[in-house]
Design a protein around this motif. Structure first.
Motif, PDB file in Angstrom:
ATOM      1  N   LEU A 156      46.423  29.613  42.944  1.00 13.56           N
ATOM      2  CA  LEU A 156      46.565  28.555  41.938  1.00 13.56           C
ATOM      3  C   LEU A 156      47.019  29.168  40.615  1.00 13.56           C
ATOM      4  N   PRO A 157      47.673  28.393  39.770  1.00 16.96           N
ATOM      5  CA  PRO A 157      48.049  28.911  38.453  1.00 16.96           C
ATOM      6  C   PRO A 157      46.790  29.241  37.643  1.00 16.96           C
ATOM      7  N   PRO A 158      46.753  30.407  36.992  1.00 16.06           N
ATOM      8  CA  PRO A 158      45.570  30.775  36.195  1.00 16.06           C
ATOM      9  C   PRO A 158      45.184  29.717  35.166  1.00 16.06           C
ATOM     10  N   ALA A 159      46.175  29.048  34.572  1.00 13.47           N
ATOM     11  CA  ALA A 159      45.871  28.032  33.556  1.00 13.47           C
ATOM     12  C   ALA A 159      45.064  26.869  34.151  1.00 13.47           C
ATOM     13  N   ALA A 160      45.361  26.496  35.384  1.00 14.55           N
ATOM     14  CA  ALA A 160      44.637  25.391  36.028  1.00 14.55           C
ATOM     15  C   ALA A 160      43.192  25.785  36.327  1.00 14.55           C
ATOM     16  N   VAL A 161      42.993  27.017  36.784  1.00 15.39           N
ATOM     17  CA  VAL A 161      41.639  27.485  37.079  1.00 15.39           C
ATOM     18  C   VAL A 161      40.859  27.644  35.776  1.00 15.39           C
TER      19      VAL A 161
END
Length: 101
Positions: free
Chosen positions: A3-8
């Protein structure tokens, strides 16, 4: 593909905050344990924790100071996160305003 780090990071910030209306400490402690785990899982996990520590610094400091059940893990996450790496002072927990147990 991860997953994109920003979403996590966003998901962690939501879990650490009180925006859901819940005042229980247990969900925040679970998020802190997950962040601690992520920080030991390679560059992607370290990036997620660094982003979250920067974005949720005030929340993490609050948990470290005011929520005894979360104190140890919040200090650990702060020490592993970007707040420590970008600190202009000698970066120990006292310099961050977080007090060791």
């Amino acid at each position: 593909r991860p997953l994109p780090p920003a979403a996590v990071c966003k998901a962690f910030c939501e879990q650490l905050s009180w925006s859901s209306g819940g005042a229980d400490w247990q969900p925040r402690l679970r998020a802190l344990f997950a962040m601690e785990y992520f920080s030991r899982q390679g560059s992607w996990g370290r990036d997620v924790v660094a982003r979250t520590a920067k974005k949720a610094s005030d929340l993490l400091h609050h948990l470290a100071r005011e929520v005894p059940q979360c104190r140890e893990m919040a200090v650990s996450v702060l020490q592993r996160g970007s707040a420590v790496r970008t600190c202009p002072l000698p970066c120990d927990s006292d310099a961050l305003g977080v007090y060791s147990l």
